[in-house]
Design a protein around this motif. Structure first.
Motif, PDB file in Angstrom:
ATOM      1  N   ALA A 120      35.470 -17.710 -30.263  1.00  0.00           N
ATOM      2  CA  ALA A 120      35.749 -16.286 -30.468  1.00  0.00           C
ATOM      3  C   ALA A 120      37.171 -15.998 -30.012  1.00  0.00           C
ATOM      4  O   ALA A 120      37.497 -16.198 -28.836  1.00  0.00           O
ATOM      5  CB  ALA A 120      34.756 -15.420 -29.693  1.00  0.00           C
ATOM      6  N   ASN A 121      38.013 -15.579 -30.932  1.00  0.00           N
ATOM      7  CA  ASN A 121      39.382 -15.182 -30.579  1.00  0.00           C
ATOM      8  C   ASN A 121      39.356 -13.840 -29.862  1.00  0.00           C
ATOM      9  O   ASN A 121      38.661 -12.909 -30.305  1.00  0.00           O
ATOM     10  CB  ASN A 121      40.253 -15.086 -31.834  1.00  0.00           C
ATOM     11  N   VAL A 122      40.108 -13.733 -28.783  1.00  0.00           N
ATOM     12  CA  VAL A 122      40.100 -12.515 -27.967  1.00  0.00           C
ATOM     13  C   VAL A 122      41.531 -12.062 -27.720  1.00  0.00           C
ATOM     14  O   VAL A 122      42.487 -12.824 -27.893  1.00  0.00           O
ATOM     15  CB  VAL A 122      39.380 -12.744 -26.621  1.00  0.00           C
ATOM     16  N   LYS A 123      41.656 -10.821 -27.307  1.00  0.00           N
ATOM     17  CA  LYS A 123      42.936 -10.245 -26.898  1.00  0.00           C
ATOM     18  C   LYS A 123      42.780  -9.720 -25.489  1.00  0.00           C
ATOM     19  O   LYS A 123      41.911  -8.890 -25.221  1.00  0.00           O
ATOM     20  CB  LYS A 123      43.374  -9.126 -27.845  1.00  0.00           C
ATOM     21  N   VAL A 124      43.602 -10.239 -24.572  1.00  0.00           N
ATOM     22  CA  VAL A 124      43.495  -9.902 -23.152  1.00  0.00           C
ATOM     23  C   VAL A 124      44.343  -8.668 -22.859  1.00  0.00           C
ATOM     24  O   VAL A 124      45.536  -8.629 -23.194  1.00  0.00           O
ATOM     25  CB  VAL A 124      43.943 -11.091 -22.274  1.00  0.00           C
ATOM     26  N   ALA A 125      43.723  -7.680 -22.238  1.00  0.00           N
ATOM     27  CA  ALA A 125      44.459  -6.470 -21.845  1.00  0.00           C
ATOM     28  C   ALA A 125      45.211  -6.701 -20.545  1.00  0.00           C
ATOM     29  O   ALA A 125      46.396  -6.374 -20.437  1.00  0.00           O
ATOM     30  CB  ALA A 125      43.505  -5.282 -21.709  1.00  0.00           C
ATOM     31  N   ARG A 126      44.546  -7.289 -19.563  1.00  0.00           N
ATOM     32  CA  ARG A 126      45.183  -7.552 -18.274  1.00  0.00           C
ATOM     33  C   ARG A 126      44.265  -8.441 -17.452  1.00  0.00           C
ATOM     34  O   ARG A 126      43.082  -8.609 -17.774  1.00  0.00           O
ATOM     35  CB  ARG A 126      45.461  -6.240 -17.516  1.00  0.00           C
ATOM     36  N   MET A 127      44.820  -9.001 -16.387  1.00  0.00           N
ATOM     37  CA  MET A 127      44.067  -9.822 -15.451  1.00  0.00           C
ATOM     38  C   MET A 127      43.861  -9.031 -14.166  1.00  0.00           C
ATOM     39  O   MET A 127      44.792  -8.399 -13.656  1.00  0.00           O
ATOM     40  CB  MET A 127      44.811 -11.117 -15.152  1.00  0.00           C
ATOM     41  N   VAL A 128      42.640  -9.058 -13.662  1.00  0.00           N
ATOM     42  CA  VAL A 128      42.314  -8.403 -12.394  1.00  0.00           C
ATOM     43  C   VAL A 128      41.634  -9.443 -11.514  1.00  0.00           C
ATOM     44  O   VAL A 128      40.436  -9.711 -11.663  1.00  0.00           O
ATOM     45  CB  VAL A 128      41.405  -7.169 -12.589  1.00  0.00           C
ATOM     46  N   GLY A 129      42.398 -10.053 -10.629  1.00  0.00           N
ATOM     47  CA  GLY A 129      41.845 -11.091  -9.765  1.00  0.00           C
ATOM     48  C   GLY A 129      41.401 -12.284 -10.592  1.00  0.00           C
ATOM     49  O   GLY A 129      42.168 -12.860 -11.374  1.00  0.00           O
ATOM     50  N   ASP A 130      40.127 -12.689 -10.438  1.00  0.00           N
ATOM     51  CA  ASP A 130      39.574 -13.832 -11.159  1.00  0.00           C
ATOM     52  C   ASP A 130      38.905 -13.427 -12.455  1.00  0.00           C
ATOM     53  O   ASP A 130      38.148 -14.217 -13.040  1.00  0.00           O
ATOM     54  CB  ASP A 130      38.562 -14.571 -10.271  1.00  0.00           C
ATOM     55  N   HIS A 131      39.137 -12.219 -12.918  1.00  0.00           N
ATOM     56  CA  HIS A 131      38.510 -11.732 -14.137  1.00  0.00           C
ATOM     57  C   HIS A 131      39.574 -11.287 -15.132  1.00  0.00           C
ATOM     58  O   HIS A 131      40.671 -10.881 -14.748  1.00  0.00           O
ATOM     59  CB  HIS A 131      37.563 -10.560 -13.840  1.00  0.00           C
ATOM     60  N   THR A 138      41.200   3.900 -13.133  1.00  0.00           N
ATOM     61  CA  THR A 138      40.087   3.041 -13.511  1.00  0.00           C
ATOM     62  C   THR A 138      39.803   3.174 -15.005  1.00  0.00           C
ATOM     63  O   THR A 138      40.160   4.168 -15.639  1.00  0.00           O
ATOM     64  CB  THR A 138      38.814   3.390 -12.721  1.00  0.00           C
ATOM     65  N   GLN A 139      39.164   2.154 -15.554  1.00  0.00           N
ATOM     66  CA  GLN A 139      38.770   2.140 -16.955  1.00  0.00           C
ATOM     67  C   GLN A 139      37.273   1.899 -17.024  1.00  0.00           C
ATOM     68  O   GLN A 139      36.764   0.902 -16.528  1.00  0.00           O
ATOM     69  CB  GLN A 139      39.516   1.041 -17.725  1.00  0.00           C
ATOM     70  N   GLY A 140      36.555   2.812 -17.672  1.00  0.00           N
ATOM     71  CA  GLY A 140      35.120   2.655 -17.827  1.00  0.00           C
ATOM     72  C   GLY A 140      34.766   1.826 -19.053  1.00  0.00           C
ATOM     73  O   GLY A 140      35.512   1.775 -20.037  1.00  0.00           O
ATOM     74  N   GLU A 141      33.594   1.168 -19.002  1.00  0.00           N
ATOM     75  CA  GLU A 141      33.100   0.365 -20.122  1.00  0.00           C
ATOM     76  C   GLU A 141      34.110  -0.704 -20.550  1.00  0.00           C
ATOM     77  O   GLU A 141      34.338  -0.938 -21.738  1.00  0.00           O
ATOM     78  CB  GLU A 141      32.738   1.262 -21.308  1.00  0.00           C
ATOM     79  N   ALA A 142      34.723  -1.343 -19.595  1.00  0.00           N
ATOM     80  CA  ALA A 142      35.663  -2.413 -19.899  1.00  0.00           C
ATOM     81  C   ALA A 142      34.903  -3.727 -20.032  1.00  0.00           C
ATOM     82  O   ALA A 142      34.008  -4.032 -19.232  1.00  0.00           O
ATOM     83  CB  ALA A 142      36.725  -2.527 -18.811  1.00  0.00           C
ATOM     84  N   VAL A 143      35.226  -4.520 -21.068  1.00  0.00           N
ATOM     85  CA  VAL A 143      34.597  -5.822 -21.271  1.00  0.00           C
ATOM     86  C   VAL A 143      35.311  -6.832 -20.386  1.00  0.00           C
ATOM     87  O   VAL A 143      36.518  -7.045 -20.517  1.00  0.00           O
ATOM     88  CB  VAL A 143      34.666  -6.239 -22.745  1.00  0.00           C
ATOM     89  N   VAL A 144      34.554  -7.481 -19.486  1.00  0.00           N
ATOM     90  CA  VAL A 144      35.127  -8.355 -18.470  1.00  0.00           C
ATOM     91  C   VAL A 144      34.472  -9.724 -18.567  1.00  0.00           C
ATOM     92  O   VAL A 144      33.251  -9.829 -18.719  1.00  0.00           O
ATOM     93  CB  VAL A 144      34.923  -7.767 -17.053  1.00  0.00           C
ATOM     94  N   VAL A 156      40.197  -8.695 -18.358  1.00  0.00           N
ATOM     95  CA  VAL A 156      39.741  -7.513 -19.084  1.00  0.00           C
ATOM     96  C   VAL A 156      40.195  -7.667 -20.529  1.00  0.00           C
ATOM     97  O   VAL A 156      41.383  -7.814 -20.808  1.00  0.00           O
ATOM     98  CB  VAL A 156      40.304  -6.219 -18.470  1.00  0.00           C
ATOM     99  N   LEU A 157      39.219  -7.655 -21.458  1.00  0.00           N
ATOM    100  CA  LEU A 157      39.504  -7.898 -22.866  1.00  0.00           C
ATOM    101  C   LEU A 157      39.732  -6.594 -23.607  1.00  0.00           C
ATOM    102  O   LEU A 157      39.032  -5.599 -23.380  1.00  0.00           O
ATOM    103  CB  LEU A 157      38.363  -8.674 -23.526  1.00  0.00           C
ATOM    104  N   GLU A 158      40.715  -6.638 -24.486  1.00  0.00           N
ATOM    105  CA  GLU A 158      40.975  -5.489 -25.357  1.00  0.00           C
ATOM    106  C   GLU A 158      40.148  -5.577 -26.647  1.00  0.00           C
ATOM    107  O   GLU A 158      39.716  -4.561 -27.190  1.00  0.00           O
ATOM    108  CB  GLU A 158      42.462  -5.416 -25.694  1.00  0.00           C
TER     109      GLU A 158
END
Length: 400
Positions: free
Chosen positions: A343-354, A311-317, A356-358
């Motif tokens: 706002a330009n973003v960088k995606v860390a990974r997809m988890v279902g319908d959400h 798990t990752q804590g304090e992840a921006v979703v 997780v932004l890096e």
């Protein structure tokens, strides 16, 4: 008709005046518009002008900070741990097929019976020869002992004694050769009873009763695939591979893997990771060992795979619907004081319908999840209820 003539006349006058008096041309244009609409110029000038386009109706969501599972998703290929081709080891004829095509078999189950009559006759012949050689050995031993005794009493010659000893050794060697020949025949005889070397599921049976098979045949009589347990092979990007290694400190067998097939989830763990990166794709191949007692996973099929790394804590979703793709990569529209911004973003990974932004958002921002096609930076926006909320509102209205 008269009004149309007047309008065209006024427009002609406007065209002539515009070449030397622009202010008079504008007044003449408004008079022409008044004639067409039937209103006086003062009334037409009193009408309010539209102040820009109306605000765009959008749905909103909030970028949240929460604890999210670290899950790597991939598409895997189901592979048998062992896939064995069953071939004949002796030249013979198929007498009986003991299994049906597609049947589940266990290790040691009898699959085929071949014609063994010739081998049984050869075995009986060699066993009779062994009996004869054993009798010859007994006689040779007696002759040797007699020759040794005569030589001791100075009655026989040393040559006769040595010949007797040599004869015993020769007969012993013949007996050993006969027994080895018997073991060879027994081994060939055992090959006429073909059993399953592993437990699994049998495929199509090419050798039917009456067919003649040879040890030199290239085509298999049938194939057995091991079903439980089973492998799932999948590829992960190079960056994800290093993340996997760092999460488990080198012990990849502690990583849990889930695969979905036939509406059911099958669990397992990573058993093997390839020892190099594929230069063509930049990925690393891994294999997961899956429990498949219900045979949900079938060799050769493609299944979605989820690799859990913790798990990752304090992840921006944010909701995945808020993500947009532009020339500079992924971005989202944010809403602040009724105005849209990019706002330009960088995606860390997809988890279902959400998603997780890096980077790109810090949490707490309001993002736009629908209506983005009509938006540009600075567009006015107005929030509308989300589809689920609208449905709930309609249900409450029906109840009231």
């Amino acid at each position: 008709m008269l009004r149309i003539v007047v309008v065209f006349g006024l427009l002609a006058i406007v065209g002539g005046i515009a070449t030397w008096r622009p202010d008079l041309a504008e007044q003449a244009y408004h008079k022409a518009q008044a004639v067409v609409s039937g209103k006086k110029p003062a009334e037409q000038a009193a009408q309010p002008r539209r102040q820009g386009p109306p605000p765009v109706s959008v749905t909103l969501a909030r970028a949240e900070k929460r604890v999210m599972p670290i899950v790597v998703e991939a598409v895997g290929t189901v592979q048998s741990i062992a896939s064995l081709q069953i071939k004949a080891r002796v030249d013979s004829q198929v007498m009986t097929v003991h299994v049906a095509e597609g049947a589940a078999v266990k290790q040691g189950d009898l699959l085929f019976s071949l014609d063994d009559r010739v081998l049984k006759a050869q075995l009986a012949q060699i066993e009779a020869q062994i009996l004869r050689t054993e009798a010859q050995l007994e006689q040779a031993i007696r002759d040797r002992d007699r020759a040794i005794d005569l030589t001791r009493r100075n009655v026989g010659t040393e040559v006769a004694r040595d010949n007797a000893i040599t004869n015993v050794k020769a007969v012993e060697a013949q007996l050993a050769a006969d027994k080895a020949n018997r073991d060879n025949i027994r081994s060939q005889l055992s090959y006429t009873q073909i059993t399953a070397p592993i437990s699994g599921r049998i495929g199509s049976i090419a050798a039917k009763p009456g067919a003649f098979v040879r040890s030199a045949d290239t085509a298999a009589m049938t194939t057995i695939n091991q079903i439980d347990p089973i492998y799932i092979a999948f590829a992960v990007p190079q960056a994800t591979f290093y993340e996997i290694r760092s999460q488990v400190s080198g012990d990849v067998r502690s990583i849990t893997v889930e695969a979905t097939a036939g509406g059911q989830t099958v669990a397992g763990s990573i058993a093997f990771v390839e020892n190099q990166v594929d230069l063509a794709t930049g990925t690393v191949t891994a294999k997961a060992l899956m429990n498949n007692g219900a045979e949900q996973l079938w060799p050769g099929s493609f299944v979605p795979v989820k690799v859990s790394l913790g798990t990752q804590g304090e992840a921006v979703v944010i909701p995945a619907a808020a993500l947009q793709v532009g020339q500079n990569g992924p971005f989202v529209f944010t809403a602040t004081d009724g105005k849209a911004a990019i706002a330009n973003v960088k995606v860390a990974r997809m988890v279902g319908d959400h998603a997780v932004l890096e980077s790109g958002l810090s949490g707490g921002e309001t993002v736009i999840t629908s209506g983005q096609l009509r938006l540009v930076a600075g567009s006015s926006v107005v929030a509308r209820p989300a589809p689920a909320a609208a449905g709930e509102t309609a249900a409450r209205d029906r109840q009231s």
